[in-house]
Write a protein that holds these residues in place. Structure first.
Motif, PDB file in Angstrom:
ATOM      1  N   ARG A  49      33.074 -15.446  24.602  1.00  0.00           N
ATOM      2  CA  ARG A  49      33.565 -14.105  24.864  1.00  0.00           C
ATOM      3  C   ARG A  49      32.813 -13.451  26.022  1.00  0.00           C
ATOM      4  N   ARG A  50      31.534 -13.717  26.124  1.00  0.00           N
ATOM      5  CA  ARG A  50      30.719 -13.136  27.195  1.00  0.00           C
ATOM      6  C   ARG A  50      30.444 -14.140  28.317  1.00  0.00           C
ATOM      7  N   GLY A  51      31.322 -15.128  28.451  1.00  0.00           N
ATOM      8  CA  GLY A  51      31.093 -16.161  29.455  1.00  0.00           C
ATOM      9  C   GLY A  51      30.980 -15.631  30.870  1.00  0.00           C
ATOM     10  N   LEU A  52      31.774 -14.623  31.197  1.00  0.00           N
ATOM     11  CA  LEU A  52      31.708 -14.048  32.539  1.00  0.00           C
ATOM     12  C   LEU A  52      30.319 -13.520  32.845  1.00  0.00           C
ATOM     13  N   TRP A  53      29.698 -12.883  31.849  1.00  0.00           N
ATOM     14  CA  TRP A  53      28.377 -12.295  32.065  1.00  0.00           C
ATOM     15  C   TRP A  53      27.305 -13.371  32.149  1.00  0.00           C
ATOM     16  N   TYR A  54      27.514 -14.517  31.476  1.00  0.00           N
ATOM     17  CA  TYR A  54      26.557 -15.617  31.616  1.00  0.00           C
ATOM     18  C   TYR A  54      26.548 -16.127  33.060  1.00  0.00           C
ATOM     19  N   VAL A  55      27.750 -16.284  33.638  1.00  0.00           N
ATOM     20  CA  VAL A  55      27.832 -16.738  35.027  1.00  0.00           C
ATOM     21  C   VAL A  55      27.237 -15.687  35.966  1.00  0.00           C
ATOM     22  N   THR A  56      27.525 -14.421  35.690  1.00  0.00           N
ATOM     23  CA  THR A  56      26.968 -13.343  36.507  1.00  0.00           C
ATOM     24  C   THR A  56      25.444 -13.382  36.477  1.00  0.00           C
ATOM     25  N   GLU A  57      24.897 -13.565  35.282  1.00  0.00           N
ATOM     26  CA  GLU A  57      23.429 -13.628  35.159  1.00  0.00           C
ATOM     27  C   GLU A  57      22.869 -14.779  35.977  1.00  0.00           C
ATOM     28  N   HIS A  58      23.539 -15.934  35.929  1.00  0.00           N
ATOM     29  CA  HIS A  58      23.065 -17.079  36.712  1.00  0.00           C
ATOM     30  C   HIS A  58      23.086 -16.761  38.202  1.00  0.00           C
TER      31      HIS A  58
END
Length: 295
Positions: free
Chosen positions: A32-41
């Motif tokens: 669900r929060r996959g977009l934010w994981y990529v953003t964090e990376h």
């Protein structure tokens, strides 16, 4: 418990293979929060050139504004007349430079870093092997670049406000001037999102990004009313401004910073054009990311 009941329970109980398939299906489901994981990376990866980001965000407005205030503006004594309104030259140019800074960040973050994720470092394929969808990966890349844009335009706006306070006191409209920050972000995305889609389509680097820089970004910077009103441009060149996101963003920036007169309809045209470019670019990027990661 009767034998019939026991037999029914045994037949309805899931097998080990079914449980394994269900676990794999859940494991492949995008988080669900996959977009934010990529953003964090993407944001964490920027730490490798963090000082470059900070120095560029601080140095560019200082050099441009000092150069204009002490150099070009000192030569051009006459104020600029734009749409029937007369303003000092530095006041006219400053909002356009802020928008240019955001688009300049877009040309950096949406070109080689995107191609690197597919071709050289190939970390997008690692993302795709985890529970992240191509849409989340594309969105995370855009959000990471947007984070850098926010830092850049915020620092740029701080220097513009300082220069206005020192050199042109009273010209800044404090109630609306801060809106230049989200407008700058929208300008960067309106140029960067289609550029990200283009970068995702490139398989081999043959100098395409250098061509974009020389034949798209530079003409847009020079002929989008950055340094002079487009009304004084030759008619064949005025269409460059109308299709340029930089001109639309600069006009909005001038309206909110020093109060350039603008109708609600024209403001809607400027905002709508930037939003359409941003959304269309992001949607196209999602499609191209999905196709590229499915290979």
């Amino acid at each position: 418990m009767s034998e019939s009941t026991t037999g029914a329970a045994e037949t309805t109980a899931p097998t080990l293979d079914e449980l394994r398939a269900e676990a794999l299906a859940w494991g492949r489901r995008p988080r669900r929060r996959g977009l934010w994981y990529v953003t964090e990376h993407m944001v964490r990866a920027m730490r490798a050139y963090g000082w470059t980001i900070i120095v560029g965000a601080l140095g560019q407005p200082i050099l441009y504004l000092l150069g204009l205030a002490l150099g070009l503006a000192a030569i051009i004594d006459a104020p600029v007349e734009d749409a029937g309104q007369t303003v000092p030259y530095l006041v006219f140019v400053a909002p356009a430079l802020l928008m240019t800074a955001a688009i300049s960040v877009a040309t950096e973050e949406f070109t080689y870093p995107v191609m690197s994720g597919f071709k050289w470092r190939r970390y997008f394929f690692g993302f795709s092997a985890s529970p992240l969808s191509p849409g989340q990966i594309a969105g995370g890349v855009a959000m990471g670049a947007a984070a850098r844009m926010i830092v850049t335009v915020t620092l740029y706006f701080a220097f513009i406000a300082l220069f206005f306070a020192v050199l042109q006191p009273g010209d800044l409209v404090p109630q609306t001037a801060w809106l230049a920050i989200p407008i700058g972000l929208l300008a960067g995305l309106s140029f960067g999102a289609p550029l990200m889609a283009y970068a995702a389509s490139i398989v081999d680097d043959k100098g395409q990004f250098a061509l974009v820089q020389r034949f798209i970004f530079m003409p847009m910077f020079l002929f989008s009313g950055t340094f002079y009103p487009i009304a004084i441009s030759p008619a064949p060149l005025q269409w460059v401004a109308w299709i340029s996101p930089l001109w639309h963003a600069s006009e909005l920036g001038r309206a909110v910073t020093y109060g350039k007169e603008m109708s609600a309809a024209m403001a809607g045209v400027h905002i709508g054009y930037l939003v359409v470019l941003s959304v269309a670019g992001l949607l196209l990027a999602r499609v191209l990311f999905e196709r590229r990661l499915a290979r």
